[in-house]
Motif scaffolding. Structure first.
Motif, PDB file in Angstrom:
ATOM      1  N   LYS A   1      -4.063  -1.393  11.037  1.00 15.27           N
ATOM      2  CA  LYS A   1      -4.084  -2.407   9.978  1.00 15.27           C
ATOM      3  C   LYS A   1      -2.656  -2.689   9.547  1.00 15.27           C
ATOM      4  CE  LYS A   1      -8.562  -0.774   8.492  1.00 15.27           C
ATOM      5  NZ  LYS A   1      -9.320  -0.077   7.485  1.00 15.27           N
ATOM      6  N   THR A   2      -2.406  -3.895   9.054  1.00 13.63           N
ATOM      7  CA  THR A   2      -1.023  -4.276   8.757  1.00 13.63           C
ATOM      8  C   THR A   2      -0.731  -4.520   7.289  1.00 13.63           C
ATOM      9  OG1 THR A   2      -1.547  -6.594   9.162  1.00 13.63           O
ATOM     10  CG2 THR A   2      -0.694  -5.322  11.027  1.00 13.63           C
ATOM     11  N   GLU A   3      -1.739  -4.552   6.424  1.00 15.93           N
ATOM     12  CA  GLU A   3      -1.486  -4.883   5.026  1.00 15.93           C
ATOM     13  C   GLU A   3      -0.952  -3.687   4.249  1.00 15.93           C
ATOM     14  OE1 GLU A   3      -5.588  -3.120   4.822  1.00 15.93           O
ATOM     15  OE2 GLU A   3      -4.646  -4.503   6.195  1.00 15.93           O
ATOM     16  N   PHE A   4      -0.147  -3.991   3.215  1.00 19.89           N
ATOM     17  CA  PHE A   4       0.338  -2.952   2.315  1.00 19.89           C
ATOM     18  C   PHE A   4      -0.750  -2.676   1.298  1.00 19.89           C
ATOM     19  CE2 PHE A   4       2.273  -1.526  -1.630  1.00 19.89           C
ATOM     20  CZ  PHE A   4       3.071  -0.496  -1.176  1.00 19.89           C
ATOM     21  N   SER A   5      -0.954  -1.407   0.979  1.00 14.34           N
ATOM     22  CA  SER A   5      -1.987  -1.055   0.011  1.00 14.34           C
ATOM     23  C   SER A   5      -1.628   0.276  -0.625  1.00 14.34           C
ATOM     24  CB  SER A   5      -3.345  -0.938   0.708  1.00 14.34           C
ATOM     25  OG  SER A   5      -4.332  -0.555  -0.223  1.00 14.34           O
ATOM     26  N   ILE A   6      -2.132   0.492  -1.837  1.00 19.03           N
ATOM     27  CA  ILE A   6      -1.978   1.795  -2.473  1.00 19.03           C
ATOM     28  C   ILE A   6      -3.305   2.539  -2.476  1.00 19.03           C
ATOM     29  CG2 ILE A   6      -0.008   1.152  -3.902  1.00 19.03           C
ATOM     30  CD1 ILE A   6      -1.930   0.809  -6.239  1.00 19.03           C
ATOM     31  N   GLN A   7      -4.326   1.933  -1.854  1.00 20.51           N
ATOM     32  CA  GLN A   7      -5.652   2.535  -1.825  1.00 20.51           C
ATOM     33  C   GLN A   7      -5.957   3.091  -0.444  1.00 20.51           C
ATOM     34  OE1 GLN A   7      -8.771   0.072  -3.359  1.00 20.51           O
ATOM     35  NE2 GLN A   7      -7.328  -1.130  -4.535  1.00 20.51           N
ATOM     36  N   LEU A   8      -6.525   4.281  -0.408  1.00 18.65           N
ATOM     37  CA  LEU A   8      -7.025   4.828   0.840  1.00 18.65           C
ATOM     38  C   LEU A   8      -8.353   4.180   1.175  1.00 18.65           C
ATOM     39  CD1 LEU A   8      -6.237   8.597   0.272  1.00 18.65           C
ATOM     40  CD2 LEU A   8      -5.149   7.091   1.925  1.00 18.65           C
ATOM     41  N   GLY A   9      -8.677   4.098   2.442  1.00 17.73           N
ATOM     42  CA  GLY A   9      -9.955   3.510   2.837  1.00 17.73           C
ATOM     43  C   GLY A   9      -9.892   2.002   2.845  1.00 17.73           C
ATOM     44  N   ASP A  10     -11.008   1.399   3.173  1.00 19.90           N
ATOM     45  CA  ASP A  10     -11.077  -0.053   3.211  1.00 19.90           C
ATOM     46  C   ASP A  10     -11.255  -0.606   1.816  1.00 19.90           C
ATOM     47  OD1 ASP A  10     -10.812  -0.320   5.952  1.00 19.90           O
ATOM     48  OD2 ASP A  10     -12.968  -0.079   6.296  1.00 19.90           O
TER      49      ASP A  10
ATOM     50  N   ILE B   1       3.982   5.812  -7.448  1.00 21.72           N
ATOM     51  CA  ILE B   1       3.074   4.780  -6.945  1.00 21.72           C
ATOM     52  C   ILE B   1       3.632   4.141  -5.680  1.00 21.72           C
ATOM     53  CG2 ILE B   1       2.105   2.502  -7.469  1.00 21.72           C
ATOM     54  CD1 ILE B   1       1.927   3.611 -10.425  1.00 21.72           C
ATOM     55  N   VAL B   2       4.936   3.879  -5.670  1.00 15.84           N
ATOM     56  CA  VAL B   2       5.574   3.325  -4.478  1.00 15.84           C
ATOM     57  C   VAL B   2       5.464   4.317  -3.315  1.00 15.84           C
ATOM     58  CG1 VAL B   2       7.774   2.614  -3.469  1.00 15.84           C
ATOM     59  CG2 VAL B   2       7.114   1.782  -5.730  1.00 15.84           C
ATOM     60  N   ALA B   3       5.699   5.591  -3.589  1.00 16.69           N
ATOM     61  CA  ALA B   3       5.570   6.608  -2.536  1.00 16.69           C
ATOM     62  C   ALA B   3       4.138   6.649  -2.011  1.00 16.69           C
ATOM     63  CB  ALA B   3       5.990   7.976  -3.073  1.00 16.69           C
TER      64      ALA B   3
ATOM     65  N   VAL C   1       0.053   5.551   2.100  1.00 14.48           N
ATOM     66  CA  VAL C   1      -1.224   4.926   2.442  1.00 14.48           C
ATOM     67  C   VAL C   1      -1.021   3.845   3.495  1.00 14.48           C
ATOM     68  CG1 VAL C   1      -3.096   3.473   1.532  1.00 14.48           C
ATOM     69  CG2 VAL C   1      -2.330   5.476   0.245  1.00 14.48           C
ATOM     70  N   SER C   2       0.011   3.035   3.338  1.00 16.54           N
ATOM     71  CA  SER C   2       0.269   1.972   4.301  1.00 16.54           C
ATOM     72  C   SER C   2       0.606   2.530   5.674  1.00 16.54           C
ATOM     73  CB  SER C   2       1.382   1.053   3.801  1.00 16.54           C
ATOM     74  OG  SER C   2       0.943   0.370   2.650  1.00 16.54           O
ATOM     75  N   SER C   3       1.354   3.625   5.717  1.00 17.39           N
ATOM     76  CA  SER C   3       1.665   4.219   7.020  1.00 17.39           C
ATOM     77  C   SER C   3       0.397   4.743   7.686  1.00 17.39           C
ATOM     78  CB  SER C   3       2.717   5.320   6.888  1.00 17.39           C
ATOM     79  OG  SER C   3       2.192   6.425   6.177  1.00 17.39           O
ATOM     80  N   LYS C   4      -0.535   5.280   6.905  1.00 19.06           N
ATOM     81  CA  LYS C   4      -1.825   5.708   7.462  1.00 19.06           C
ATOM     82  C   LYS C   4      -2.602   4.503   7.990  1.00 19.06           C
ATOM     83  CE  LYS C   4      -4.361   8.924   6.217  1.00 19.06           C
ATOM     84  NZ  LYS C   4      -5.026  10.159   6.050  1.00 19.06           N
ATOM     85  N   LYS C   5      -2.570   3.409   7.245  1.00 24.24           N
ATOM     86  CA  LYS C   5      -3.299   2.221   7.679  1.00 24.24           C
ATOM     87  C   LYS C   5      -2.669   1.607   8.924  1.00 24.24           C
ATOM     88  CE  LYS C   5      -5.661   0.968   3.495  1.00 24.24           C
ATOM     89  NZ  LYS C   5      -6.287  -0.149   2.836  1.00 24.24           N
ATOM     90  N   ILE C   6      -1.326   1.641   9.002  1.00 24.14           N
ATOM     91  CA  ILE C   6      -0.650   1.119  10.187  1.00 24.14           C
ATOM     92  C   ILE C   6      -1.043   1.935  11.410  1.00 24.14           C
ATOM     93  CG2 ILE C   6       1.617   0.891  11.292  1.00 24.14           C
ATOM     94  CD1 ILE C   6       2.657  -0.026   8.521  1.00 24.14           C
TER      95      ILE C   6
END
Length: 183
Positions: A82-91, A66-68, A73-78
């Motif tokens: 986007k700057t928030e940490f998330s484990i979900q893809l998409g908005d 889950i951490v991985a 996901v966060s690196s994709k969002k960055i």
């Protein structure tokens, strides 16, 4: 230690620091079913010590996965700005929600999934290896309630601490197997 560290000191710290980080509308669906499962299966465990070690290893592997996923996901969002940490893809369409007062709808589907996950975590994880409901609550908050990561983490910490209270009291008072002299 989880009862005191997360359930009391962590709770008091977040209440003074940022009380809006605790999603109170989720807490009953996470704590109460976990208490029932943890109480019953602390008194009537169904796993032997070898299975408990295997369960702990599996749980640790799942947490690492889950951490991985969160890092990926966060690196994709960055890269999308986007700057928030998330484990979900998409908005995350509910990322501004912080409880019933700002629009979280407690649907029966969410309530039932939350209660079942919490009962399972309490009966299997908390009762046998002593941990697990904080991570379960984080996942349910993230995927079922669609809450942002910070609120999911803080609510999970609180729930994990409060959930461990019942098994701690059972071990202390009923089973009397808490090594108080080692404290």
């Amino acid at each position: 230690t989880m009862t005191f560290g997360n359930g009391i000191f962590g709770f008091l710290s977040w209440i003074t620091k940022d009380p809006s980080s605790i999603i109170w509308s989720v807490v009953p669906y996470a704590v109460l079913p976990a208490w029932v499962g943890a109480a019953w299966f602390t008194l009537h465990p169904f796993l032997d010590p070898a299975r408990c070690r295997q369960l702990f290893a599996l749980f640790s592997f799942l947490v690492a996965s889950i951490v991985a996923r969160g890092v990926y996901v966060s690196s994709k969002k960055i890269s999308e700005g986007k700057t928030e940490f998330s484990i979900q893809l998409g908005d995350n369409s509910n990322s501004d929600n912080d409880g019933n007062k700002n629009g979280i709808q407690n649907t029966w589907r969410q309530i039932i999934i939350s209660c079942l996950c919490s009962f399972t975590a309490g009966s299997v994880l908390v009762a046998h290896i002593g941990i697990g409901n904080a991570m379960t609550t984080f996942l349910v908050c993230s995927f079922v309630w669609k809450l942002p990561a910070k609120k999911s983490v803080v609510t999970g910490i609180l729930v994990g601490g409060w959930t461990s209270l019942i098994p701690f009291l059972i071990h202390l008072i009923v089973l009397q197997d808490v090594p108080i002299t080692l404290w």
